[in-house]
Design a protein around this motif. Structure first.
Motif, PDB file in Angstrom:
ATOM      1  N   TRP A   4      32.347  48.598  48.015  1.00 50.89           N
ATOM      2  CA  TRP A   4      32.766  47.753  46.904  1.00 50.89           C
ATOM      3  C   TRP A   4      33.501  46.517  47.410  1.00 50.89           C
ATOM      4  CZ3 TRP A   4      37.050  45.533  44.793  1.00 50.89           C
ATOM      5  CH2 TRP A   4      36.891  45.003  43.521  1.00 50.89           C
ATOM      6  N   TRP A   5      34.419  46.702  48.347  1.00 51.19           N
ATOM      7  CA  TRP A   5      35.160  45.550  48.883  1.00 51.19           C
ATOM      8  C   TRP A   5      34.221  44.566  49.564  1.00 51.19           C
ATOM      9  CZ3 TRP A   5      39.436  43.825  47.223  1.00 51.19           C
ATOM     10  CH2 TRP A   5      40.420  44.681  46.741  1.00 51.19           C
ATOM     11  N   ASN A   6      33.241  45.084  50.287  1.00 50.64           N
ATOM     12  CA  ASN A   6      32.269  44.211  50.942  1.00 50.64           C
ATOM     13  C   ASN A   6      31.492  43.411  49.900  1.00 50.64           C
ATOM     14  OD1 ASN A   6      30.841  43.294  53.343  1.00 50.64           O
ATOM     15  ND2 ASN A   6      29.106  44.410  52.484  1.00 50.64           N
ATOM     16  N   ASP A   7      30.981  44.082  48.868  1.00 54.18           N
ATOM     17  CA  ASP A   7      30.259  43.389  47.802  1.00 54.18           C
ATOM     18  C   ASP A   7      31.166  42.406  47.074  1.00 54.18           C
ATOM     19  OD1 ASP A   7      27.997  44.787  48.415  1.00 54.18           O
ATOM     20  OD2 ASP A   7      28.080  46.121  46.679  1.00 54.18           O
ATOM     21  N   PHE A   8      32.395  42.814  46.835  1.00 53.00           N
ATOM     22  CA  PHE A   8      33.355  41.944  46.154  1.00 53.00           C
ATOM     23  C   PHE A   8      33.550  40.649  46.933  1.00 53.00           C
ATOM     24  CE2 PHE A   8      37.816  40.586  45.512  1.00 53.00           C
ATOM     25  CZ  PHE A   8      37.745  40.273  44.165  1.00 53.00           C
ATOM     26  N   LYS A   9      33.731  40.741  48.229  1.00 52.86           N
ATOM     27  CA  LYS A   9      33.958  39.548  49.046  1.00 52.86           C
ATOM     28  C   LYS A   9      32.690  38.713  49.202  1.00 52.86           C
ATOM     29  CE  LYS A   9      35.673  41.901  52.425  1.00 52.86           C
ATOM     30  NZ  LYS A   9      36.200  42.321  53.707  1.00 52.86           N
ATOM     31  N   LEU A  10      31.583  39.363  49.542  1.00 59.52           N
ATOM     32  CA  LEU A  10      30.368  38.627  49.867  1.00 59.52           C
ATOM     33  C   LEU A  10      29.563  38.179  48.645  1.00 59.52           C
ATOM     34  CD1 LEU A  10      29.117  40.703  52.916  1.00 59.52           C
ATOM     35  CD2 LEU A  10      30.386  38.544  52.925  1.00 59.52           C
ATOM     36  N   ILE A  11      29.600  38.925  47.594  1.00 61.55           N
ATOM     37  CA  ILE A  11      28.805  38.583  46.410  1.00 61.55           C
ATOM     38  C   ILE A  11      29.658  37.910  45.346  1.00 61.55           C
ATOM     39  CG2 ILE A  11      27.457  39.553  44.504  1.00 61.55           C
ATOM     40  CD1 ILE A  11      26.584  41.760  46.475  1.00 61.55           C
ATOM     41  N   TRP A  12      30.806  38.477  45.061  1.00 61.84           N
ATOM     42  CA  TRP A  12      31.623  37.987  43.954  1.00 61.84           C
ATOM     43  C   TRP A  12      32.439  36.756  44.338  1.00 61.84           C
ATOM     44  CZ3 TRP A  12      31.209  39.082  38.993  1.00 61.84           C
ATOM     45  CH2 TRP A  12      32.219  38.674  38.131  1.00 61.84           C
ATOM     46  N   LEU A  13      33.313  36.887  45.306  1.00 57.84           N
ATOM     47  CA  LEU A  13      34.223  35.786  45.647  1.00 57.84           C
ATOM     48  C   LEU A  13      33.515  34.592  46.270  1.00 57.84           C
ATOM     49  CD1 LEU A  13      37.396  37.584  47.036  1.00 57.84           C
ATOM     50  CD2 LEU A  13      37.064  36.542  44.792  1.00 57.84           C
ATOM     51  N   ALA A  14      32.473  34.839  47.026  1.00 56.33           N
ATOM     52  CA  ALA A  14      31.772  33.754  47.714  1.00 56.33           C
ATOM     53  C   ALA A  14      31.104  32.791  46.735  1.00 56.33           C
ATOM     54  CB  ALA A  14      30.738  34.326  48.670  1.00 56.33           C
ATOM     55  N   LYS A  15      30.825  33.258  45.525  1.00 53.05           N
ATOM     56  CA  LYS A  15      30.101  32.433  44.556  1.00 53.05           C
ATOM     57  C   LYS A  15      30.992  31.869  43.457  1.00 53.05           C
ATOM     58  CE  LYS A  15      25.840  34.809  45.481  1.00 53.05           C
ATOM     59  NZ  LYS A  15      24.740  35.579  44.982  1.00 53.05           N
ATOM     60  N   ARG A  16      32.290  31.995  43.639  1.00 55.09           N
ATOM     61  CA  ARG A  16      33.226  31.503  42.629  1.00 55.09           C
ATOM     62  C   ARG A  16      34.295  30.640  43.274  1.00 55.09           C
ATOM     63  NH1 ARG A  16      30.692  35.523  41.083  1.00 55.09           N
ATOM     64  NH2 ARG A  16      30.330  36.094  38.949  1.00 55.09           N
ATOM     65  N   ALA A  17      34.890  29.815  42.459  1.00 54.13           N
ATOM     66  CA  ALA A  17      36.000  28.996  42.953  1.00 54.13           C
ATOM     67  C   ALA A  17      37.173  29.915  43.305  1.00 54.13           C
ATOM     68  CB  ALA A  17      36.429  27.997  41.891  1.00 54.13           C
ATOM     69  N   GLN A  18      37.896  29.554  44.338  1.00 48.45           N
ATOM     70  CA  GLN A  18      39.032  30.362  44.752  1.00 48.45           C
ATOM     71  C   GLN A  18      40.113  30.344  43.676  1.00 48.45           C
ATOM     72  OE1 GLN A  18      40.737  29.203  48.480  1.00 48.45           O
ATOM     73  NE2 GLN A  18      41.834  31.126  48.698  1.00 48.45           N
ATOM     74  N   PRO A  19      40.611  31.528  43.292  1.00 46.90           N
ATOM     75  CA  PRO A  19      41.657  31.576  42.267  1.00 46.90           C
ATOM     76  C   PRO A  19      42.910  30.834  42.732  1.00 46.90           C
ATOM     77  CG  PRO A  19      40.886  33.779  42.827  1.00 46.90           C
ATOM     78  CD  PRO A  19      40.268  32.842  43.779  1.00 46.90           C
ATOM     79  N   GLU A  20      43.513  30.116  41.821  1.00 38.51           N
ATOM     80  CA  GLU A  20      44.712  29.347  42.158  1.00 38.51           C
ATOM     81  C   GLU A  20      45.995  30.080  41.788  1.00 38.51           C
ATOM     82  OE1 GLU A  20      44.507  25.340  40.799  1.00 38.51           O
ATOM     83  OE2 GLU A  20      42.463  25.093  41.523  1.00 38.51           O
ATOM     84  N   THR A  21      45.886  31.057  40.903  1.00 35.35           N
ATOM     85  CA  THR A  21      47.073  31.805  40.490  1.00 35.35           C
ATOM     86  C   THR A  21      46.780  33.299  40.588  1.00 35.35           C
ATOM     87  OG1 THR A  21      46.426  31.956  38.168  1.00 35.35           O
ATOM     88  CG2 THR A  21      47.699  30.001  38.820  1.00 35.35           C
ATOM     89  N   LEU A  22      47.836  34.074  40.569  1.00 36.43           N
ATOM     90  CA  LEU A  22      47.694  35.522  40.601  1.00 36.43           C
ATOM     91  C   LEU A  22      46.957  36.014  39.360  1.00 36.43           C
ATOM     92  CD1 LEU A  22      48.266  38.220  41.952  1.00 36.43           C
ATOM     93  CD2 LEU A  22      50.499  38.230  40.828  1.00 36.43           C
ATOM     94  N   GLU A  23      47.220  35.399  38.239  1.00 30.83           N
ATOM     95  CA  GLU A  23      46.549  35.787  36.998  1.00 30.83           C
ATOM     96  C   GLU A  23      45.037  35.554  37.086  1.00 30.83           C
ATOM     97  OE1 GLU A  23      49.321  33.798  37.014  1.00 30.83           O
ATOM     98  OE2 GLU A  23      50.707  35.359  36.358  1.00 30.83           O
ATOM     99  N   GLU A  24      44.640  34.437  37.675  1.00 29.72           N
ATOM    100  CA  GLU A  24      43.218  34.159  37.846  1.00 29.72           C
ATOM    101  C   GLU A  24      42.579  35.185  38.776  1.00 29.72           C
ATOM    102  OE1 GLU A  24      42.770  30.158  39.214  1.00 29.72           O
ATOM    103  OE2 GLU A  24      43.365  29.285  37.300  1.00 29.72           O
ATOM    104  N   LEU A  25      43.270  35.555  39.828  1.00 29.50           N
ATOM    105  CA  LEU A  25      42.759  36.563  40.755  1.00 29.50           C
ATOM    106  C   LEU A  25      42.632  37.913  40.052  1.00 29.50           C
ATOM    107  CD1 LEU A  25      41.880  37.518  43.527  1.00 29.50           C
ATOM    108  CD2 LEU A  25      44.301  37.847  44.091  1.00 29.50           C
ATOM    109  N   GLU A  26      43.635  38.295  39.292  1.00 28.12           N
ATOM    110  CA  GLU A  26      43.581  39.557  38.561  1.00 28.12           C
ATOM    111  C   GLU A  26      42.415  39.579  37.582  1.00 28.12           C
ATOM    112  OE1 GLU A  26      47.472  39.815  36.811  1.00 28.12           O
ATOM    113  OE2 GLU A  26      48.323  40.751  38.601  1.00 28.12           O
TER     114      GLU A  26
END
Length: 58
Positions: A4-26
């Protein structure tokens, strides 16, 4: 969990803008959990989503 962490990093986060706040990350983590459990099918689960695979095995 490691998958899940691998998919989260490579599929999810790689295709989105980096969150600027903790709330956006959550919010991004919550959305990704929903996506990976209910929408993304896995070849290792015979093409089923995690949710459908759990239901089928019960």
């Amino acid at each position: 969990m490691e998958r899940w962490w691998n998919d989260f990093k490579l599929i999810w986060l790689a295709k989105r803008a980096q969150p600027e706040t903790l709330e956006e990350l959550e919010e991004s983590v919550k959305e990704s959990i929903e996506y990976f459990n209910t929408q993304r099918a896995y070849a290792s689960k015979n093409g089923l989503t995690t949710e459908k695979f759990r239901i089928q095995t019960v």
